[in-house]
Design a protein around this motif. Structure first.
Motif, mmCIF file in Angstrom:
data_model
loop_
_atom_site.group_PDB
_atom_site.id
_atom_site.type_symbol
_atom_site.label_atom_id
_atom_site.label_comp_id
_atom_site.label_asym_id
_atom_site.label_seq_id
_atom_site.Cartn_x
_atom_site.Cartn_y
_atom_site.Cartn_z
ATOM 1 N N ASP A 1 10.617 -5.161 8.358
ATOM 2 C CA ASP A 1 9.777 -5.584 7.235
ATOM 3 C C ASP A 1 9.247 -4.382 6.466
ATOM 4 O O ASP A 1 8.913 -3.342 7.051
ATOM 5 C CB ASP A 1 8.601 -6.412 7.751
ATOM 6 N N ASP A 2 9.204 -4.538 5.157
ATOM 7 C CA ASP A 2 8.601 -3.503 4.327
ATOM 8 C C ASP A 2 7.092 -3.449 4.578
ATOM 9 O O ASP A 2 6.485 -4.401 5.072
ATOM 10 C CB ASP A 2 8.854 -3.783 2.845
ATOM 11 N N LYS A 3 6.486 -2.326 4.207
ATOM 12 C CA LYS A 3 5.047 -2.149 4.400
ATOM 13 C C LYS A 3 4.389 -1.769 3.073
ATOM 14 O O LYS A 3 4.951 -0.995 2.300
ATOM 15 C CB LYS A 3 4.771 -1.058 5.446
ATOM 16 N N ALA A 4 3.201 -2.316 2.836
ATOM 17 C CA ALA A 4 2.467 -2.063 1.591
ATOM 18 C C ALA A 4 1.158 -1.344 1.895
ATOM 19 O O ALA A 4 0.515 -1.593 2.920
ATOM 20 C CB ALA A 4 2.176 -3.381 0.882
ATOM 21 N N PHE A 5 0.767 -0.453 0.969
ATOM 22 C CA PHE A 5 -0.449 0.346 1.138
ATOM 23 C C PHE A 5 -1.236 0.355 -0.171
ATOM 24 O O PHE A 5 -0.664 0.357 -1.264
ATOM 25 C CB PHE A 5 -0.100 1.788 1.527
ATOM 26 N N GLN A 6 -2.544 0.389 -0.031
ATOM 27 C CA GLN A 6 -3.455 0.551 -1.171
ATOM 28 C C GLN A 6 -4.388 1.727 -0.904
ATOM 29 O O GLN A 6 -4.787 1.956 0.240
ATOM 30 C CB GLN A 6 -4.305 -0.702 -1.387
ATOM 31 N N TYR A 7 -4.746 2.438 -1.977
ATOM 32 C CA TYR A 7 -5.772 3.473 -1.861
ATOM 33 C C TYR A 7 -7.149 2.817 -1.785
ATOM 34 O O TYR A 7 -7.492 1.954 -2.598
ATOM 35 C CB TYR A 7 -5.734 4.413 -3.057
ATOM 36 N N ILE A 8 -7.927 3.226 -0.824
ATOM 37 C CA ILE A 8 -9.312 2.800 -0.683
ATOM 38 C C ILE A 8 -10.202 3.996 -1.002
ATOM 39 O O ILE A 8 -10.094 5.047 -0.360
ATOM 40 C CB ILE A 8 -9.600 2.287 0.749
ATOM 41 N N ASP A 9 -11.054 3.842 -2.007
ATOM 42 C CA ASP A 9 -11.930 4.935 -2.443
ATOM 43 C C ASP A 9 -13.267 4.862 -1.719
ATOM 44 O O ASP A 9 -13.888 3.794 -1.640
ATOM 45 C CB ASP A 9 -12.171 4.858 -3.957
ATOM 46 N N LYS A 10 -13.719 6.008 -1.225
ATOM 47 C CA LYS A 10 -15.002 6.077 -0.524
ATOM 48 C C LYS A 10 -15.694 7.397 -0.836
ATOM 49 O O LYS A 10 -15.046 8.366 -1.235
ATOM 50 C CB LYS A 10 -14.799 5.970 0.988
ATOM 51 N N ILE A 11 -17.001 7.421 -0.643
ATOM 52 C CA ILE A 11 -17.761 8.664 -0.686
ATOM 53 C C ILE A 11 -18.054 9.060 0.750
ATOM 54 O O ILE A 11 -18.724 8.328 1.488
ATOM 55 C CB ILE A 11 -19.073 8.502 -1.485
ATOM 56 N N ILE A 12 -17.525 10.203 1.159
ATOM 57 C CA ILE A 12 -17.699 10.688 2.522
ATOM 58 C C ILE A 12 -18.325 12.081 2.467
ATOM 59 O O ILE A 12 -17.753 13.001 1.876
ATOM 60 C CB ILE A 12 -16.355 10.741 3.276
ATOM 61 N N GLU A 13 -19.528 12.195 3.034
ATOM 62 C CA GLU A 13 -20.267 13.467 3.041
ATOM 63 C C GLU A 13 -20.357 14.058 1.638
ATOM 64 O O GLU A 13 -20.145 15.244 1.420
ATOM 65 C CB GLU A 13 -19.608 14.457 4.003
ATOM 66 N N GLY A 14 -20.671 13.185 0.681
ATOM 67 C CA GLY A 14 -20.910 13.633 -0.687
ATOM 68 C C GLY A 14 -19.663 13.959 -1.481
ATOM 69 O O GLY A 14 -19.753 14.533 -2.574
#
Length: 347
Positions: A307-320
């Protein structure tokens, strides 16, 4: 319908782009110096956020046609904010004829950042976990009450509600992402074509006509499903024509800098159209804009024997610091989905 010159717009953008603002994480501290340096506009602190961060409005022009613009009611949607400061630089520094027409015919009030607490935390919601774009009826948040007060006092003929949409959206009937999407919000569940909606559509037709010359087939039409508590739907219902602009993805533009430019072009064309249009009757071309559709992932891994795999970018603020991290999305079927980037693995 009179459209601005593309060559002139390109030149103006190169000259007036606010270079101090870049990327997706834009906070009040980022925009504060740009607000304080303005001298050809009226700058007012109109209130504070839940955490007592100042909220400003910037006003200019002397005409009868009133326009209200706001951005970043969702703190993690900053493309419109960057475009707003590019527009303000045009007002401050440019002497083009069309700028003077806008100033003569319109009075414009801009709230560059409605949700500074959410902007700092890089969240959709405000400090009390309230989505301001679903708070138009309850008015629980200070920021929602403030926007409503400005609306009631200013009584604009047109509003521009600036947002960002996710990278998942594409333009129906194409292989392209939806870089800019427009919406004339519905006023009730039947989505009837009221006079106000038709006028809103007319302005969108002008903006779309311009952008189609620059990025053809990268412009979509956002769903007009009625949301009873949404800001645009309720403002439209109250008689304030509200234009939603959703800035989305453009190839290899994860910082939303190309989208910012097209947002700026659309906003400037929309304001200019409001300034000079003799009427706002023509609207049917609005329905020629293709629908948005959920057709993209950021990355897809294609396999021949699994099976193919899908990915999304998840944006976060980490240590500023602003961090984008790819995370796998569980999907059963990816044959009809596209990746902004696709990697094919040999069997």
């Amino acid at each position: 319908m009179q459209l601005l010159s593309i060559l002139e717009l390109q030149k103006i953008y190169q000259q007036q782009k606010e270079t101090s603002l870049f990327g997706k994480w834009i906070t009040f501290e980022d925009i504060k110096p740009n607000i304080l340096k303005l001298n050809k506009t009226k700058v007012s602190q109109i209130g504070t956020s839940e955490k007592n961060t100042p909220i400003y409005s910037v006003s200019f022009g002397s005409g009868k046609r009133k326009i209200l613009i706001w951005s970043q009611m969702h703190g993690n949607e900053s493309t419109g904010t960057k475009a707003v400061f590019d527009l303000l630089n045009v007002i401050e520094n440019s002497n083009e004829t069309f700028v003077q027409e806008v100033l003569n015919n319109c009075t414009i009030k801009i709230i560059p950042m409605l949700n500074p607490d959410g902007s700092k935390a890089y969240t959709r919601v405000n400090a009390n976990n309230i989505d301001l774009n679903r708070d138009a009826v309850a008015l629980q948040a200070k920021e929602s009450k403030l926007l409503r007060t400005v609306l009631d006092d200013f009584k604009p003929q047109f509003c521009f509600n600036l947002h960002d949409q996710r990278t998942i959206f594409g333009v129906e009937g194409t292989e392209n992402p939806a870089t800019i999407s427009f919406l004339a919000p519905s006023e009730e569940e039947t989505r009837s074509l009221t006079d106000g909606r038709k006028q809103t559509m007319n302005v969108i037709v002008a903006m779309n006509s311009l952008l189609q010359q620059i990025i053809p087939n990268f412009i979509g039409r956002y769903t007009d499903e009625f949301y009873p508590t949404a800001t645009g739907d309720n403002f439209q219902k109250l008689g304030y024509n509200t234009i939603l602009i959703e800035a989305g993805h453009f190839p290899d533009d994860y910082n939303r800098e190309e989208a910012r430019k097209f947002n700026f072009f659309a906003l400037l064309q929309g304001v200019y159209h409001v300034a000079i249009a003799k009427n706002f009757d023509e609207y049917k071309l609005y329905f020629d804009i293709p629908n948005n559709q959920k057709s993209f992932f950021d990355v897809i891994h294609r396999y021949g024997n699994q099976d193919d795999k899908a990915f999304q970018y998840i944006d976060k603020i980490i240590e500023g610091k602003f961090v984008s991290k790819l995370e796998e999305i569980q999907k059963e079927e990816l044959n009809n989905q596209k990746g902004h980037n696709e990697i094919v693995f040999e069997s």
